[in-house]
Design a protein around this motif. Structure first.
Motif, PDB file in Angstrom:
ATOM      1  N   ALA A  32      90.826  65.595  86.337  1.00 18.40           N
ATOM      2  CA  ALA A  32      91.495  65.688  85.042  1.00 18.40           C
ATOM      3  C   ALA A  32      92.326  64.432  84.858  1.00 18.40           C
ATOM      4  O   ALA A  32      92.963  63.958  85.804  1.00 18.40           O
ATOM      5  CB  ALA A  32      92.389  66.926  84.970  1.00 18.40           C
ATOM      6  N   GLY A  33      92.294  63.898  83.646  1.00 16.87           N
ATOM      7  CA  GLY A  33      93.184  62.786  83.336  1.00 16.87           C
ATOM      8  C   GLY A  33      92.572  61.412  83.368  1.00 16.87           C
ATOM      9  O   GLY A  33      93.270  60.431  83.626  1.00 16.87           O
ATOM     10  N   SER A  63      87.538  74.050  82.084  1.00 20.25           N
ATOM     11  CA  SER A  63      88.935  74.088  81.644  1.00 20.25           C
ATOM     12  C   SER A  63      89.092  73.706  80.178  1.00 20.25           C
ATOM     13  O   SER A  63      90.044  74.147  79.514  1.00 20.25           O
ATOM     14  CB  SER A  63      89.795  73.162  82.518  1.00 20.25           C
ATOM     15  N   LYS A  64      88.160  72.916  79.647  1.00 24.83           N
ATOM     16  CA  LYS A  64      88.253  72.504  78.242  1.00 24.83           C
ATOM     17  C   LYS A  64      87.966  73.661  77.291  1.00 24.83           C
ATOM     18  O   LYS A  64      88.303  73.591  76.115  1.00 24.83           O
ATOM     19  CB  LYS A  64      87.284  71.347  77.977  1.00 24.83           C
ATOM     20  N   ARG A  71      94.167  79.134  81.193  1.00 27.10           N
ATOM     21  CA  ARG A  71      94.149  78.250  82.369  1.00 27.10           C
ATOM     22  C   ARG A  71      95.215  78.665  83.373  1.00 27.10           C
ATOM     23  O   ARG A  71      94.972  78.691  84.583  1.00 27.10           O
ATOM     24  CB  ARG A  71      94.357  76.791  81.955  1.00 27.10           C
ATOM     25  N   SER A 157      88.078  72.246  88.059  1.00 25.46           N
ATOM     26  CA  SER A 157      88.494  71.671  86.779  1.00 25.46           C
ATOM     27  C   SER A 157      89.802  72.298  86.308  1.00 25.46           C
ATOM     28  O   SER A 157      90.676  71.608  85.775  1.00 25.46           O
ATOM     29  CB  SER A 157      87.394  71.845  85.724  1.00 25.46           C
ATOM     30  N   LYS A 161      93.414  70.255  86.032  1.00 29.32           N
ATOM     31  CA  LYS A 161      94.073  70.211  84.726  1.00 29.32           C
ATOM     32  C   LYS A 161      95.483  70.776  84.795  1.00 29.32           C
ATOM     33  O   LYS A 161      96.438  70.162  84.290  1.00 29.32           O
ATOM     34  CB  LYS A 161      93.225  70.983  83.718  1.00 29.32           C
ATOM     35  N   ARG A 164      97.841  68.570  86.936  1.00 30.15           N
ATOM     36  CA  ARG A 164      98.205  67.329  86.249  1.00 30.15           C
ATOM     37  C   ARG A 164      99.148  67.588  85.086  1.00 30.15           C
ATOM     38  O   ARG A 164     100.128  66.853  84.907  1.00 30.15           O
ATOM     39  CB  ARG A 164      96.953  66.607  85.740  1.00 30.15           C
ATOM     40  N   ASP A 165      98.884  68.615  84.285  1.00 30.29           N
ATOM     41  CA  ASP A 165      99.770  68.909  83.158  1.00 30.29           C
ATOM     42  C   ASP A 165     101.186  69.191  83.636  1.00 30.29           C
ATOM     43  O   ASP A 165     102.169  68.768  83.009  1.00 30.29           O
ATOM     44  CB  ASP A 165      99.244  70.102  82.361  1.00 30.29           C
ATOM     45  N   SER A 184     100.744  65.006  77.651  1.00 29.15           N
ATOM     46  CA  SER A 184     100.246  64.710  79.005  1.00 29.15           C
ATOM     47  C   SER A 184      99.761  63.276  79.172  1.00 29.15           C
ATOM     48  O   SER A 184      98.910  62.991  80.010  1.00 29.15           O
ATOM     49  CB  SER A 184      99.123  65.686  79.395  1.00 29.15           C
TER      50      SER A 184
END
Length: 219
Positions: A32-33, A63-64, A71, A157, A161, A164-165, A184
Motif C-alpha cells: 500500500a502506498g 482493500s480497495k 477494513r 492488502s 493499507k 500505512r493509514d 494519507s
C-alpha cells in the motif's frame, strides 16, 4: 416494449484455491502506498496455515473494495487470528528517503522482502499481487489482480493499507499543516496546495515531480 437491463454478476470474491493448489506453505504479499507524495510504502505478508476460518474469510477482499470501517473490522479479525495461530503475519516498510534513493518500484520490493523476512515461518511460495516479481528469499508467483482472487493476498492488502493509514495519521499529528491524516499523503488538491505553500517536510518523497517542483519553487 423496453428490455430490462441485464444484471451484472457480482464481483468475484477471493478464495483459497491458489494457496490450496500449491500444497505447501504459501504467503500472500501486497503493498500500500505507491502513489502518495509522502510517507513510507508498506507491504504485508500473510500465511494461513490452514484454510482461514469462514467468519474471517467473509471479511477479506481487495482493500480497495472496502470502506474504512470494513477494513478496520477485517484488520481486527486478522490480529485475533494471529493471536490464535490461525494467521502468520509479517509487515515491512521502505521510508520516503529509501524511495527517493531507490525509486518507488525498488522500494516497494524492498518493503515486500522485509515483510516476508518477518514472517515467523518461511513460505515455500509467495503469491505477490501485480506483475513485477520482487526478489524474495522464496519462489515468487505474480498474480495480477491477486488481491481480488487470493484470500492471503487480500489479507495482506488490508494489513498494508490499515498499517500505512495509521502511520500517516501519526505523521499528521507531527506535521498538521499537510493534512496527512485526511489524505494519507496522496496528491489531493489540498495536499498539493499545502506542499506548494510550505514546501516539503522530511517525509515527502524526493523524485516525485510535485515534491521536486515545490523544492525548486521555494529555493
Amino acid at each position: 416494449m423496453a428490455r430490462a437491463p441485464k444484471s451484472r454478476p457480482p464481483p468475484q470474491r477471493p478464495d483459497f484455491s491458489l494457496e490450496a493448489a500449491h500444497g505447501g506453505v504459501v504467503a500472500g504479499v501486497d503493498e500500500a502506498g505507491r502513489g502518495p507524495l509522502a510517507g513510507p510504502v508498506l507491504a504485508a505478508a500473510v500465511i494461513f496455515p490452514g484454510h482461514p476460518p469462514e467468519a474471517l474469510a467473509a471479511l477479506l477482499d481487495d482493500s480497495k473494495r472496502l470502506d474504512a470501517a470494513r477494513r478496520d473490522a477485517a484488520y481486527g479479525a486478522l490480529m485475533a487470528a494471529r493471536a490464535e495461530g490461525a494467521a502468520l503475519i509479517g509487515v515491512g516498510a521502505a521510508s520516503a528517503v529509501e524511495i527517493g534513493r531507490l525509486n518507488i518500484l525498488r522500494a516497494t520490493h524492498l518493503a515486500m522482502a522485509r515483510a516476508v523476512s518477518r514472517l515467523p515461518l518461511m513460505p515455500a511460495l509467495a503469491l505477490v499481487d501485480g506483475n513485477a516479481p520482487p526478489r524474495l528469499v522464496c519462489p515468487v508467483r505474480c498474480v495480477v489482480g491477486g488481491d481480488g482472487l487470493s484470500l492471503s493476498i487480500a489479507a495482506a492488502s488490508i494489513l498494508a493499507k490499515v498499517v500505512r493509514d495509521r502511520a500517516m495519521a501519526r505523521l499528521g499529528a507531527r506535521w498538521p499543516d499537510y493534512g496527512f491524516a485526511r489524505h494519507s499523503g496522496y496528491p489531493t488538491p489540498a495536499h498539493r496546495e499545502a506542499l506548494a505553500r510550505l514546501g516539503p517536510c522530511p517525509h515527502h518523497r524526493r523524485g516525485f515531480s510535485p515534491v521536486d517542483q515545490a523544492v525548486l519553487a521555494l529555493s
